[in-house]
Write a protein that holds these residues in place. Structure first.
Motif, mmCIF file in Angstrom:
data_model
loop_
_atom_site.group_PDB
_atom_site.id
_atom_site.type_symbol
_atom_site.label_atom_id
_atom_site.label_comp_id
_atom_site.label_asym_id
_atom_site.label_seq_id
_atom_site.Cartn_x
_atom_site.Cartn_y
_atom_site.Cartn_z
ATOM 1 N N GLN A 32 1.045 6.572 0.697
ATOM 2 C CA GLN A 32 1.185 5.302 0.932
ATOM 3 C C GLN A 32 0.546 5.219 -0.405
ATOM 4 O O GLN A 32 -0.065 3.705 -0.634
ATOM 5 C CB GLN A 32 0.795 4.709 1.872
ATOM 6 C CG GLN A 32 1.372 5.450 3.361
ATOM 7 C CD GLN A 32 2.603 5.124 3.572
ATOM 8 O OE1 GLN A 32 3.080 3.978 2.825
ATOM 9 N NE2 GLN A 32 3.582 5.884 3.819
ATOM 10 N N LEU A 33 0.429 5.668 -1.491
ATOM 11 C CA LEU A 33 -1.100 4.898 -2.832
ATOM 12 C C LEU A 33 -0.114 3.991 -2.808
ATOM 13 O O LEU A 33 -0.457 2.850 -3.722
ATOM 14 C CB LEU A 33 -1.444 6.157 -3.416
ATOM 15 C CG LEU A 33 -1.655 5.844 -4.321
ATOM 16 C CD1 LEU A 33 -2.992 5.261 -4.045
ATOM 17 C CD2 LEU A 33 -2.014 7.021 -5.289
ATOM 18 N N ASP A 34 1.127 4.210 -3.335
ATOM 19 C CA ASP A 34 2.198 3.045 -3.975
ATOM 20 C C ASP A 34 1.754 1.865 -3.757
ATOM 21 O O ASP A 34 1.882 0.682 -4.146
ATOM 22 C CB ASP A 34 3.037 3.722 -4.615
ATOM 23 C CG ASP A 34 3.490 5.049 -5.097
ATOM 24 O OD1 ASP A 34 2.940 5.881 -5.904
ATOM 25 O OD2 ASP A 34 4.193 5.639 -5.769
ATOM 26 N N ALA A 35 2.417 2.410 -2.139
ATOM 27 C CA ALA A 35 2.470 0.645 -1.815
ATOM 28 C C ALA A 35 1.360 -0.642 -0.979
ATOM 29 O O ALA A 35 1.005 -1.126 -1.970
ATOM 30 C CB ALA A 35 3.095 0.862 -0.207
ATOM 31 N N ARG A 36 0.155 0.219 -1.224
ATOM 32 C CA ARG A 36 -1.250 -0.183 -0.998
ATOM 33 C C ARG A 36 -1.556 -0.716 -2.892
ATOM 34 O O ARG A 36 -2.761 -1.747 -2.728
ATOM 35 C CB ARG A 36 -2.452 1.256 -0.792
ATOM 36 C CG ARG A 36 -3.804 0.394 -0.590
ATOM 37 C CD ARG A 36 -4.528 1.064 0.122
ATOM 38 N NE ARG A 36 -6.161 0.300 0.125
ATOM 39 C CZ ARG A 36 -7.112 1.041 0.765
ATOM 40 N NH1 ARG A 36 -6.729 2.347 1.093
ATOM 41 N NH2 ARG A 36 -8.224 0.530 0.891
ATOM 42 N N VAL A 37 -1.678 0.330 -3.482
ATOM 43 C CA VAL A 37 -1.055 0.148 -5.532
ATOM 44 C C VAL A 37 -1.305 -0.993 -5.826
ATOM 45 O O VAL A 37 -1.420 -2.163 -6.545
ATOM 46 C CB VAL A 37 -1.552 1.047 -6.314
ATOM 47 C CG1 VAL A 37 -1.743 0.388 -7.732
ATOM 48 C CG2 VAL A 37 -2.445 2.206 -6.305
ATOM 49 N N GLU A 38 0.381 -1.355 -5.331
ATOM 50 C CA GLU A 38 1.118 -2.298 -5.097
ATOM 51 C C GLU A 38 0.910 -3.331 -4.924
ATOM 52 O O GLU A 38 0.763 -5.183 -5.607
ATOM 53 C CB GLU A 38 2.729 -2.368 -5.170
ATOM 54 C CG GLU A 38 3.170 -0.830 -6.324
ATOM 55 C CD GLU A 38 4.407 -0.785 -5.813
ATOM 56 O OE1 GLU A 38 4.803 -0.512 -4.845
ATOM 57 O OE2 GLU A 38 5.108 0.190 -6.381
ATOM 58 N N ALA A 39 0.510 -4.176 -4.025
ATOM 59 C CA ALA A 39 -0.159 -5.293 -2.991
ATOM 60 C C ALA A 39 -1.793 -5.388 -4.073
ATOM 61 O O ALA A 39 -1.823 -6.587 -4.062
ATOM 62 C CB ALA A 39 -0.889 -4.150 -1.258
ATOM 63 N N VAL A 40 -2.475 -4.547 -3.850
ATOM 64 C CA VAL A 40 -3.836 -4.662 -5.001
ATOM 65 C C VAL A 40 -2.935 -5.317 -6.288
ATOM 66 O O VAL A 40 -3.911 -6.521 -6.275
ATOM 67 C CB VAL A 40 -4.875 -3.656 -5.146
ATOM 68 C CG1 VAL A 40 -5.727 -4.208 -5.392
ATOM 69 C CG2 VAL A 40 -5.270 -2.638 -3.660
#
Length: 377
Positions: A32-40
């Motif tokens: 889930q790194l991509d989703a969290r990074v994009e949210a940040v």
């Protein structure tokens, strides 16, 4: 040289306050790194980002997000302006010159260079490379931080902590005069070329034009006039580098950086302690845990937590922010290069998404909360 919402001294601390975190031992990004990074990135209007994960002294994965410039994606060839991360490179140049017998950290620099603003102040004779590289000059950060724009001592050299970029610039001018070689050439010959850092530059050059990330403001809009003058260099600022090349730099330092163990120990020996500093200190128990050791070595920030000893430096300028660290015991580390004026707030959230160990992130969040509450000036 400062983040638009934070004073220079606070930015300098925030960009090192996180230290280095123990890494989960895997060779793939966390789920889930991509989703969290994009949210940040969305939350802080960050337009571009590059990540590099180091484990056991190897770069095990990279990730790239957003745009280098409007319509151009961030890729492995994108060079970010990492601002004060240049100070770590300058420090490594100094250590390599010491190891070769070309530099003495305690020699007076006045034999080769004196900044014109302080030429009439006899205290300039006390300045040495060691004091310049450990923020003990007695200068404010830059001449523009003075009301009259003229560099001056605010205290005697060697008597306390004053974070100062101009000290590193003076060191660069001193090296040029002492060794008869331009500073960018010295860095290329002694640091970049031995590590094969082809995507790094300490000077603004034409070949970089289409590779440099264009800084963006707090709303995510690009600054139109971001390119520096051709040939401009600053040993305290404006290091242009790719994720992979800065990771290679950190790994080289972890391996010893091509210097003797005696010289290498200068990286971890705190010359300017911060535990009892009236602003950034933590001996009062308000910051838990308080690092030990905690402070500046030659050009690096050193953070220790029990069995974890880390070298780290961050950087921040108009429209960009960066952070890089290496854990000396394990060879684990992280490179986070952010394009966006809110990057100094975004990168800690991104590190939180990658690292499990919370002792270090707690240090940073304490300082941020202190500032936002108005307790820090």
């Amino acid at each position: 040289m400062s983040f638009s919402r934070l004073p220079v001294g606070l930015v300098a601390f925030l960009l090192v306050g996180l230290g280095a975190c123990s890494a989960p031992r895997s060779s793939a990004p966390p789920a889930q790194l991509d989703a969290r990074v994009e949210a940040v990135m969305d939350s802080f209007n960050v337009t571009g980002l590059g990540l590099g994960r180091i484990q056991d002294g190897r770069l095990v994965w990279t990730r790239y997000y957003g745009e280098q410039s409007p319509g151009v994606p961030v890729t492995a060839t994108t060079m970010f302006n990492t601002a004060s991360m240049h100070k770590a490179v300058t420090a490594e140049l100094a250590l390599r010159l010491v190891d070769k017998g070309l530099l003495d950290l305690d020699e007076p620099i006045s034999a080769h260079y004196v900044h014109p603003d302080i030429a009439d102040d006899p205290r300039h004779e006390a300045l040495t490379p060691r004091l310049l590289l450990t923020h003990q000059t007695g200068f404010l950060n830059w001449p523009f931080n003075y009301e009259d724009g003229v560099l001056a001592f605010t205290q005697d050299p060697g008597t306390g902590y004053t974070y100062s970029g101009i000290g590193f610039m003076i060191f660069g001018r001193f090296l040029e005069q002492k060794l008869g070689t331009p500073y960018p050439q010295l860095v290329r010959e002694h640091v970049y070329d031995p590590i094969r850092m082809d995507g790094a530059s300490s000077v603004q050059e034409t070949w970089m034009t289409d590779r440099v990330a264009q800084p963006t403001d707090a709303d995510g809009q690009p600054f139109p006039d971001f390119a520096l003058d051709e040939g401009y260099w600053n040993p305290a600022d404006d290091l242009y580098v790719t994720v992979e090349d800065y990771a290679a730099f950190l790994i080289d330092v972890w391996r010893g950086g091509g210097v003797s163990p005696e010289v290498g120990r200068l990286r971890t020996e705190v010359q300017t302690p911060l535990r009892e500093d009236p602003i950034w200190g933590c001996d009062d128990g308000a910051m838990d845990p308080c690092p030990e050791p905690y402070g500046h070595s030659i050009g690096w920030f050193v953070f220790g937590y029990g069995d974890s000893l880390n070298l780290q430096h961050g950087g921040n300028d108009r429209g960009e922010a960066a952070n890089g660290y290496i854990h000396l015991d394990s060879g684990n580390g992280l490179v986070v290069l952010v394009n966006g004026a809110n990057g100094v707030l975004a990168w800690p959230e991104i590190v939180d998404a990658i690292d499990d160990e919370q002792r270090f992130t707690a240090t940073f969040h304490y300082i941020i909360d202190k500032f936002l509450s108005g307790d820090a000036e």
